[in-house]
Design a protein around this motif. Structure first.
Motif, short mmCIF file in Angstrom:
data_model
loop_
_atom_site.label_atom_id
_atom_site.label_comp_id
_atom_site.label_asym_id
_atom_site.label_seq_id
_atom_site.Cartn_x
_atom_site.Cartn_y
_atom_site.Cartn_z
N GLY A 109 0.81 -1.21 0.00
CA GLY A 109 0.00 0.00 0.00
C GLY A 109 0.84 1.26 0.00
O GLY A 109 0.50 2.25 -0.66
N TYR A 110 2.00 1.24 0.70
CA TYR A 110 2.89 2.40 0.71
C TYR A 110 3.48 2.64 -0.69
O TYR A 110 3.64 3.78 -1.12
CB TYR A 110 4.04 2.20 1.70
CG TYR A 110 3.63 1.92 3.12
CD1 TYR A 110 2.35 2.22 3.60
CD2 TYR A 110 4.54 1.35 4.02
CE1 TYR A 110 1.99 1.95 4.90
CE2 TYR A 110 4.19 1.09 5.34
CZ TYR A 110 2.91 1.37 5.77
OH TYR A 110 2.56 1.11 7.07
N LEU A 111 3.80 1.54 -1.37
CA LEU A 111 4.36 1.66 -2.71
C LEU A 111 3.35 2.34 -3.65
O LEU A 111 3.71 3.27 -4.39
CB LEU A 111 4.74 0.29 -3.25
CG LEU A 111 5.38 0.26 -4.63
CD1 LEU A 111 6.73 0.95 -4.64
CD2 LEU A 111 5.52 -1.18 -5.14
N GLU A 112 2.12 1.90 -3.59
CA GLU A 112 1.10 2.45 -4.49
C GLU A 112 0.61 3.82 -4.04
O GLU A 112 0.32 4.68 -4.88
CB GLU A 112 -0.09 1.48 -4.59
CG GLU A 112 0.23 0.20 -5.33
CD GLU A 112 0.73 0.46 -6.74
OE1 GLU A 112 0.14 1.30 -7.44
OE2 GLU A 112 1.72 -0.18 -7.15
N GLY A 113 0.52 4.02 -2.74
CA GLY A 113 -0.11 5.24 -2.23
C GLY A 113 0.84 6.38 -1.91
O GLY A 113 0.40 7.53 -1.79
N ILE A 114 2.15 6.09 -1.76
CA ILE A 114 3.13 7.12 -1.39
C ILE A 114 4.23 7.23 -2.43
O ILE A 114 4.51 8.31 -2.94
CB ILE A 114 3.73 6.82 0.00
CG1 ILE A 114 2.62 6.79 1.07
CG2 ILE A 114 4.80 7.85 0.35
CD1 ILE A 114 3.09 6.35 2.44
#
Length: 267
Positions: A115-120
């Protein structure tokens, strides 16, 4: 996910990238950090403030809002190592001094990190991609300055004391050599400051991935020794007396970069 990127669009063919000044943490990361990490010691402290002149100059500026302890915006998404020897990855597991970043069993899960990869990570890079494309379309070329800072002494990462200005061009692959030499010349004329080109810090993922002189995109990373503008120990106070002369050199470097480009790409 809340705001992850701050972006200001300027009027010049120059984008200043600031990936490591973010202070936001996700709940999972905040809950898992060891005590030594809670004051975010490996942050590129105050870099947006140090480069506040860049907006006035007319540059575009992109700033990551989240801490590198969540995800490192200057690492490739496949997490391939960029440097031989000690370094940190896309999802850091250690502090710069080599100690574990998270308490046992409390690192974020693989699902959270996806999620961090996609969202940040991805929104930051999408911003860079879009702005470089706009600059190339408008001007015929684009300049990318990746702005960083680091403590001047970190034995786990490098020997001795770091030079003040560490210019990285991925050994000449990310920008024209004449531009690199122009920037070295500015540093050489800055009395009382030391500098190096492609020393310990040759440029991270942003410089290496986006710099493409053949396509008229010239990227440079500057790793600045933090002792030149702030206190290197908590609470990491900004020092105007140190910062102001350093800002003048930084501005001279950006002006030199723009001047070189105007000569290289006459209208």
């Amino acid at each position: 996910m809340d705001k992850v990127v701050s972006f200001h669009q300027g009027t010049l063919p120059l984008l200043v990238s600031i990936p490591h000044a973010g202070l936001k943490l996700t709940p999972a990361v905040e809950a898992g950090l060891v005590d030594a990490a809670t004051d975010l010691p490996d942050t590129d402290w105050h870099i947006p403030r140090l480069y506040d002149f860049a907006r006035e100059l007319g540059a575009s500026v992109v700033v990551g809002e989240y801490s590198r302890f969540v995800i490192d915006l200057n690492r490739p998404e496949d997490d391939q190592p960029l440097y031989a020897g000690a370094t940190t990855g896309l999802f850091p597991a250690t502090l710069f001094e080599g100690e574990p970043l998270f308490k046992d069993g409390l690192a974020p899960s693989a699902q959270e990190r996806a999620g961090y990869l996609e969202g940040i990570w991805r929104p930051y890079h999408d911003t860079i991609i879009a702005e470089l494309a706009r600059l190339r379309e408008q001007f015929g070329y684009a300049l990318l300055w990746d702005a960083h800072s680091i403590r001047s002494v970190i034995p786990h990462l490098f020997d001795g004391t770091l030079p003040d200005f560490n210019i990285g061009t991925f050994n000449g692959a990310s920008c024209d050599e004449q531009l690199a030499q122009r920037l070295k010349g500015v540093c050489a004329q800055a009395e009382g400051y030391s500098h190096v080109l492609n020393g310990r810090f040759k440029g991270g993922h942003i410089t290496r991935h986006y710099g493409n002189p053949a396509e008229h995109v010239h990227a440079v990373q500057l790793e600045l020794a933090q002792c030149r503008y702030m206190e290197e120990v908590a609470p990491f106070a900004y020092r105007d007396d140190l910062a102001q002369p350093t800002q003048r050199v930084l501005e001279q470097m950006l002006v030199a970069m723009l001047g070189w480009a105007r000569e290289r790409y006459p209208a």
